[in-house]
Design a protein around this motif. Sequence first.
Motif, PDB file in Angstrom:
ATOM      1  N   ARG A 127       0.812  -1.189   0.059  1.00 15.84           N
ATOM      2  CA  ARG A 127      -0.107   0.098   0.146  1.00 15.84           C
ATOM      3  C   ARG A 127       0.817   1.205   0.135  1.00 15.84           C
ATOM      4  O   ARG A 127       0.344   2.424  -0.054  1.00 15.84           O
ATOM      5  CB  ARG A 127      -0.916  -0.079   1.151  1.00 15.84           C
ATOM      6  CG  ARG A 127      -0.197  -0.061   2.618  1.00 15.84           C
ATOM      7  CD  ARG A 127      -1.357   0.020   3.718  1.00 15.84           C
ATOM      8  NE  ARG A 127      -0.795  -0.201   5.129  1.00 15.84           N
ATOM      9  CZ  ARG A 127      -0.229   0.730   5.626  1.00 15.84           C
ATOM     10  NH1 ARG A 127      -0.382   1.881   5.176  1.00 15.84           N
ATOM     11  NH2 ARG A 127       0.316   0.636   6.764  1.00 15.84           N
ATOM     12  N   GLY A 162     -10.684   4.281  -0.913  1.00 15.68           N
ATOM     13  CA  GLY A 162      -9.023   4.039  -0.923  1.00 15.68           C
ATOM     14  C   GLY A 162      -8.538   5.545  -0.722  1.00 15.68           C
ATOM     15  O   GLY A 162      -7.384   5.344  -0.099  1.00 15.68           O
ATOM     16  N   ARG A 216       0.627  -1.078  -6.160  1.00 15.26           N
ATOM     17  CA  ARG A 216       0.061  -0.357  -4.944  1.00 15.26           C
ATOM     18  C   ARG A 216      -1.476  -0.735  -4.897  1.00 15.26           C
ATOM     19  O   ARG A 216      -2.464  -0.555  -5.849  1.00 15.26           O
ATOM     20  CB  ARG A 216       0.015   1.340  -5.141  1.00 15.26           C
ATOM     21  CG  ARG A 216      -0.645   1.977  -3.953  1.00 15.26           C
ATOM     22  CD  ARG A 216      -0.501   3.436  -3.928  1.00 15.26           C
ATOM     23  NE  ARG A 216      -1.491   4.028  -3.100  1.00 15.26           N
ATOM     24  CZ  ARG A 216      -2.095   5.149  -3.240  1.00 15.26           C
ATOM     25  NH1 ARG A 216      -2.174   5.676  -4.639  1.00 15.26           N
ATOM     26  NH2 ARG A 216      -2.934   5.605  -2.729  1.00 15.26           N
ATOM     27  N   ILE A 217      -1.777  -1.469  -3.772  1.00 15.71           N
ATOM     28  CA  ILE A 217      -3.176  -1.779  -3.515  1.00 15.71           C
ATOM     29  C   ILE A 217      -3.630  -0.796  -2.344  1.00 15.71           C
ATOM     30  O   ILE A 217      -2.929  -0.723  -1.185  1.00 15.71           O
ATOM     31  CB  ILE A 217      -3.379  -3.466  -3.293  1.00 15.71           C
ATOM     32  CG1 ILE A 217      -2.461  -3.717  -2.086  1.00 15.71           C
ATOM     33  CG2 ILE A 217      -2.980  -4.073  -4.565  1.00 15.71           C
ATOM     34  CD1 ILE A 217      -2.665  -5.177  -1.792  1.00 15.71           C
ATOM     35  N   GLU A 218      -4.732  -0.497  -2.390  1.00 16.32           N
ATOM     36  CA  GLU A 218      -5.689   0.492  -1.269  1.00 16.32           C
ATOM     37  C   GLU A 218      -6.196  -0.570  -0.376  1.00 16.32           C
ATOM     38  O   GLU A 218      -7.579  -1.177  -0.736  1.00 16.32           O
ATOM     39  CB  GLU A 218      -6.561   1.176  -2.084  1.00 16.32           C
ATOM     40  CG  GLU A 218      -5.880   2.389  -2.497  1.00 16.32           C
ATOM     41  CD  GLU A 218      -4.981   3.447  -1.807  1.00 16.32           C
ATOM     42  OE1 GLU A 218      -5.269   3.142  -0.363  1.00 16.32           O
ATOM     43  OE2 GLU A 218      -4.322   4.082  -2.055  1.00 16.32           O
ATOM     44  N   ASP A 219      -5.657  -1.184   0.724  1.00 17.55           N
ATOM     45  CA  ASP A 219      -5.943  -2.115   1.334  1.00 17.55           C
ATOM     46  C   ASP A 219      -5.399  -2.003   2.911  1.00 17.55           C
ATOM     47  O   ASP A 219      -4.273  -2.098   3.044  1.00 17.55           O
ATOM     48  CB  ASP A 219      -5.874  -3.705   0.755  1.00 17.55           C
ATOM     49  CG  ASP A 219      -6.565  -5.035   1.467  1.00 17.55           C
ATOM     50  OD1 ASP A 219      -6.595  -4.548   3.063  1.00 17.55           O
ATOM     51  OD2 ASP A 219      -6.860  -5.604   1.030  1.00 17.55           O
ATOM     52  N   THR A 220      -6.393  -1.689   3.931  1.00 16.40           N
ATOM     53  CA  THR A 220      -5.889  -1.479   5.100  1.00 16.40           C
ATOM     54  C   THR A 220      -4.987  -2.848   5.700  1.00 16.40           C
ATOM     55  O   THR A 220      -4.256  -2.573   6.742  1.00 16.40           O
ATOM     56  CB  THR A 220      -6.684  -0.698   6.207  1.00 16.40           C
ATOM     57  OG1 THR A 220      -7.780  -1.760   5.999  1.00 16.40           O
ATOM     58  CG2 THR A 220      -7.120   0.493   5.481  1.00 16.40           C
ATOM     59  N   PHE A 265      -5.760   6.533   2.094  1.00 16.53           N
ATOM     60  CA  PHE A 265      -4.553   6.988   1.747  1.00 16.53           C
ATOM     61  C   PHE A 265      -4.268   8.204   2.510  1.00 16.53           C
ATOM     62  O   PHE A 265      -3.046   8.550   3.160  1.00 16.53           O
ATOM     63  CB  PHE A 265      -4.128   7.226   0.254  1.00 16.53           C
ATOM     64  CG  PHE A 265      -3.063   7.734  -0.108  1.00 16.53           C
ATOM     65  CD1 PHE A 265      -1.845   6.877  -0.470  1.00 16.53           C
ATOM     66  CD2 PHE A 265      -2.647   9.013  -0.457  1.00 16.53           C
ATOM     67  CE1 PHE A 265      -0.640   7.264  -0.787  1.00 16.53           C
ATOM     68  CE2 PHE A 265      -1.579   9.690  -0.674  1.00 16.53           C
ATOM     69  CZ  PHE A 265      -0.618   8.637  -0.831  1.00 16.53           C
ATOM     70  N   ARG A 316       2.964  -1.903   4.095  1.00 14.60           N
ATOM     71  CA  ARG A 316       3.387  -1.023   3.038  1.00 14.60           C
ATOM     72  C   ARG A 316       4.184  -1.774   1.753  1.00 14.60           C
ATOM     73  O   ARG A 316       4.188  -1.308   0.638  1.00 14.60           O
ATOM     74  CB  ARG A 316       4.358   0.061   3.669  1.00 14.60           C
ATOM     75  CG  ARG A 316       3.620   1.029   4.554  1.00 14.60           C
ATOM     76  CD  ARG A 316       4.582   2.064   5.077  1.00 14.60           C
ATOM     77  NE  ARG A 316       3.782   2.858   6.149  1.00 14.60           N
ATOM     78  CZ  ARG A 316       3.032   3.915   5.811  1.00 14.60           C
ATOM     79  NH1 ARG A 316       3.168   4.303   4.759  1.00 14.60           N
ATOM     80  NH2 ARG A 316       2.551   4.847   6.703  1.00 14.60           N
ATOM     81  N   THR A 353      -7.444  -8.044  -0.361  1.00 14.06           N
ATOM     82  CA  THR A 353      -7.349  -8.178  -1.713  1.00 14.06           C
ATOM     83  C   THR A 353      -6.892  -9.383  -2.431  1.00 14.06           C
ATOM     84  O   THR A 353      -5.937 -10.050  -2.039  1.00 14.06           O
ATOM     85  CB  THR A 353      -6.296  -7.064  -2.271  1.00 14.06           C
ATOM     86  OG1 THR A 353      -6.653  -5.831  -1.754  1.00 14.06           O
ATOM     87  CG2 THR A 353      -6.515  -7.046  -3.752  1.00 14.06           C
TER      88      THR A 353
END
Length: 355
Positions: free
Chosen positions: A62, A166, A69-73, A170, A77, A124
């Motif tokens: 992330r 997302g 880059r994946i938007e996943d909490t 971020f 990183r 994801t």
Amino acid sequence: MQTTGVMGDDGSDTIRQTNIISVPPYARDANTEQRQGTLTVLVGVNVGQVHTLGDIPLVIGRDAEADLRIEDTGASRRHARILPCGDHFEIEDMASTNGTYLEASRLVGSARLLEGARILIGSTVLRFAMQDAVEQRASRQMYELSVRDGLTGLYNRRHFDERLRGELAFAKRHRAPLSVLLLDVDHFKQVNDVFGHPVGDVVLQKVGQALRLQLRIEDLIARYGGEEFAVVARAIEVSGAHALAERLRTAVENLDLGRGDVPHRVTISIGVASQAADGITDDPEALLIAADAALYAAKHAGRNCVRVAGEVPEVARDGTTAALGTGRRGRSRAPTATTQLAAITGLKTGGSGDD
């Protein structure tokens, strides 16, 4: 064209014609081009997006600097990496917090990726496959069809909503401001009623193009529904968002649409909601509520103007107060949403009506 004579069942002669075509380049490529490794998003933000693997390691995570880059909490990183190993690819966990799963088993060290293998990172899911140029092109076209609005070519609402979640995540991690703008074409129903829906479609296309030209590459614009557009502006606080909104409004106001039976001018109203770097919410709905309420106020202030959530209401041209109410969609009618709206933007809720 080749003509062939054949005898029918009743003994009569029948002539059939067959078009002679050459083999198209993309079909030839399928036989000669080397297949490449690909990762396709099956679950998560940007479902259907295809990433091509090269001959250097690819880092997944992330972090803004990650190759993928994946938007996943739930992702670290620098979570995992794909390693090219001659005739195959391997995946390796990079000491991530939640681990990397390959086919439901937690990865220890590295493992070879087989055709169709599924990779779980956070929430994801990625699928590995070897594809040639034709297959990659088809996959990307299907993805574009799933995230784009067919009329304007802008992103659609589903993709916007996914990306907004997302972007909020971020912004919160990086302590950066974020702004959302909702834009509505004024009196658009009259355009359709007077000039017809085909002309209305042309107006929406031209307005969408004009808006896109005013935005940065990192900004996101979508057709949000009907004659409404939505923008997410990264790292822009309230004053910058207000300036951006005015630039968009002016661009549309100055847009000459005149072409035979097309109206020469249209205008837009814009609602802006911004969050400071230290006040980012996890709830995209609350931010949309605030932007929608500001848009509602802009409509009641006489249209062709910008209103910002949390600012002091101004007096409309008809002399009435353009209070920032709950908006047109009724999003904030639930008490929890109203509370969130007030807490985030400082809006005084109350009052509603039709556009």
